[in-house]
Scaffold this motif. Structure first.
Motif, PDB file in Angstrom:
ATOM      1  N   ALA A  48       0.841  -1.203   0.000  1.00 20.91           N
ATOM      2  CA  ALA A  48       0.000   0.000   0.000  1.00 20.91           C
ATOM      3  C   ALA A  48       0.877   1.255   0.000  1.00 20.91           C
ATOM      4  O   ALA A  48       0.509   2.279  -0.561  1.00 20.91           O
ATOM      5  N   ASN A  49       2.056   1.174   0.609  1.00 12.68           N
ATOM      6  CA  ASN A  49       2.937   2.351   0.670  1.00 12.68           C
ATOM      7  C   ASN A  49       3.887   2.468  -0.517  1.00 12.68           C
ATOM      8  O   ASN A  49       4.281   3.576  -0.866  1.00 12.68           O
ATOM      9  N   CYS A  50       4.295   1.360  -1.096  1.00 13.81           N
ATOM     10  CA  CYS A  50       5.402   1.416  -2.079  1.00 13.81           C
ATOM     11  C   CYS A  50       5.128   0.677  -3.381  1.00 13.81           C
ATOM     12  O   CYS A  50       6.063   0.381  -4.125  1.00 13.81           O
ATOM     13  N   TRP A  51       3.871   0.353  -3.651  1.00  8.08           N
ATOM     14  CA  TRP A  51       3.603  -0.494  -4.818  1.00  8.08           C
ATOM     15  C   TRP A  51       4.188   0.076  -6.119  1.00  8.08           C
ATOM     16  O   TRP A  51       4.882  -0.642  -6.862  1.00  8.08           O
ATOM     17  N   PRO A  52       3.973   1.354  -6.464  1.00  8.62           N
ATOM     18  CA  PRO A  52       4.509   1.858  -7.736  1.00  8.62           C
ATOM     19  C   PRO A  52       6.020   1.642  -7.851  1.00  8.62           C
ATOM     20  O   PRO A  52       6.515   1.182  -8.883  1.00  8.62           O
TER      21      PRO A  52
END
Ligand SMILES: NC(=O)c1ccc[n+]([C@@H]2O[C@H](COP(=O)([O-])OP(=O)(O)OC[C@H]3O[C@@H](n4cnc5c(N)ncnc54)[C@H](OP(=O)(O)O)[C@@H]3O)[C@@H](O)[C@H]2O)c1
Length: 416
Positions: free
Chosen positions: A98-102
């Motif tokens: 949720a914080n670092c997916w990209p």
């Protein structure tokens, strides 16, 4: 080799024959990163354990790294290292995604390897694979889930046994169904992380955590649940994602649903996800949303899937990394259950009705309860109105002399 890792290991060990027979691939677990090698881990062979991440991340023999550390760091750094070393990653970690997916996905693409995350939402329920591989023909307009087992257990027990929130929470803690610090679960944050992932996949657009509204169950009273029951409503902590044209809303909050809704029958720690799609119509998947073997099942499914892909599959996110606030709708529409403590005197109801009317809110029904207190509880069910209108109305009712709003619970009607 905590809960999820040991479950995945045991499945790969105990079901090795059938997996190899069916899939034509043989898997060998070469090592497992832990913090403490001296911890007792039952039938897990000690020789697999290491405290040096490089033993795994830099091992050229390793094709797939599965991550079950939890949290952002050092999970993020280890995942990036694995991807940069040409290894596909399978993760159960909703927080890092949720914080670092990209960033993680970009790194996977750059290295031509995969990143898969079935276990990160709703444990053993194959919802992510279903969204990717079975729903291509559909526009999904709504995804709704009971995706936190602890809160569903608490609300089910409050409803079935007429107990208070704090009574049921202590019982859940004593049998290990709630954490000693239950904040992440009961404040709706755990479900919000999962909704961020679920709605990103369902709607083919990034729904960053900062655009997911969340509200927990700590203020839910057994009286509200009982009154809702009399009205044919069941209370759930729902994660709701909706997409209409280019507008997306994503929110987690206590929600009344009609008893006839498929999610109303999901009790205890069970999870369920409901989809509404233009071609298929409604779909509900339910099952174990946590636990060593159920979550391990989702992890092993990802490992098998990953190893059989000739080219990795990625998400079809269509919006930019810097999603503008304009996509996200915080002024959603809902029906509402409003409970007000009001002095028993003439003119009070007219004043409340006046505030609702002034804020474009139409009352569907009203129930006045008898009470021995100086005030009487009055419960309103509204027709569909806007969230911001309701917020304003609540503020105005609270400022009327002798009145207080004790609860405001959204109601998800069958038709919405
Ligand atoms: N539990 C579930 O049912 C469930 C369901 C779905 C998803 N998940 C997700 O799966 C992940 C793992 O959950 P879990 O319940 O399996 O947690 P857990 O039982 O606490 O296991 C975590 C494991 O990671 C190791 N670890 C943690 N931080 C580390 C570090 N900095 N360096 C080296 N090793 C480290 C721990 O080592 P030690 O054993 O030495 O402490 C432990 O073996 C989380 O992201 C969680 O959200 C869990």
């Amino acid at each position: 080799m905590g809960n999820v890792g040991s479950g995945a290991y045991r499945i790969l060990r105990d079901n090795a024959d059938i997996i190899t027979h069916r899939e034509g691939v043989k898997y060998t677990v070469t090592g497992a990163l832990v913090r403490d090698k001296s911890k007792s881990r039952g039938d897990i062979p000690n020789e697999l354990l290491t405290t040096d991440p490089n033993d795994i991340l830099n091992d050229p023999e390793v094709d797939i790294v599965a991550e079950f550390l939890g949290g952002v760091e050092p999970a993020r750094t280890y995942i990036l290292q694995a991807l940069n070393n040409g290894k596909t990653v399978v993760t159960a970690n909703k927080v890092v995604l949720a914080n670092c997916w990209p960033e993680l996905e970009e790194c996977a693409r750059a290295n031509g390897v995969g990143i898969y995350c079935e276990a990160s939402v709703a444990g053993g329920i194959p919802i992510i694979r279903t969204l990717y591989t079975a729903m291509q023909a559909n526009r999904i307009t709504k995804v709704m889930g009971i995706i936190n087992g602890t809160t569903n257990y608490i609300l089910s027990a409050m409803s079935q046994q007429g107990k208070s929130y704090s009574e049921v929470l202590s019982e859940a803690q004593s049998i290990g169904l709630a954490e000693p610090d239950p904040t992440l679960d009961v404040e709706g944050l755990d479900a919000a992380y999962k909704l961020s992932l679920l709605s990103s996949i369902a709607f083919h657009g990034k729904v960053p955590m900062k655009y997911v509204y969340h509200e927990g169950i700590t203020k839910v009273s057994k009286q509200d649940i009982a009154v809702g029951k009399e009205m044919g409503l069941t209370l759930k902590l729902l994660a709701i994602g909706k997409k209409e044209n280019d507008r997306i809303e994503a929110r987690v909050h206590p929600t009344f649903i009609p008893n006839s809704h498929p999610l109303a029958a999901i009790n205890g720690a069970t999870n369920a996800v409901y989809l509404d799609c233009d071609a298929l119509g409604e779909l509900v998947l339910s099952g174990q949303g946590a636990g060593s073997l159920p979550t391990g099942s989702a992890v092993v499914s990802d490992i098998v899937y990953a190893s059989k892909q000739s080219t990795p599959t990625y998400n079809t996110f269509k919006n930019d990394d810097n999603v503008s606030e304009n996509c996200f709708n915080f002024n959603w529409e809902s029906e509402y259950f409003i409970s007000i403590m009001a002095p028993d005197r003439p003119g009070v109801m007219a004043a409340v009705a006046g505030v609702f009317a002034a804020n474009n809110i139409s009352i569907a029904s009203m129930v006045q309860k008898r009470s021995g207190e100086p005030g009487v509880p009055v419960i309103f069910l509204t027709h569909i109105c806007h969230e911001l209108d309701m917020k304003r109305a609540i503020e105005q009712i609270g400022s009327l002399e002798g009145l207080s709003v004790s609860s405001c619970i959204r109601v998800e009607a069958l038709s919405k």
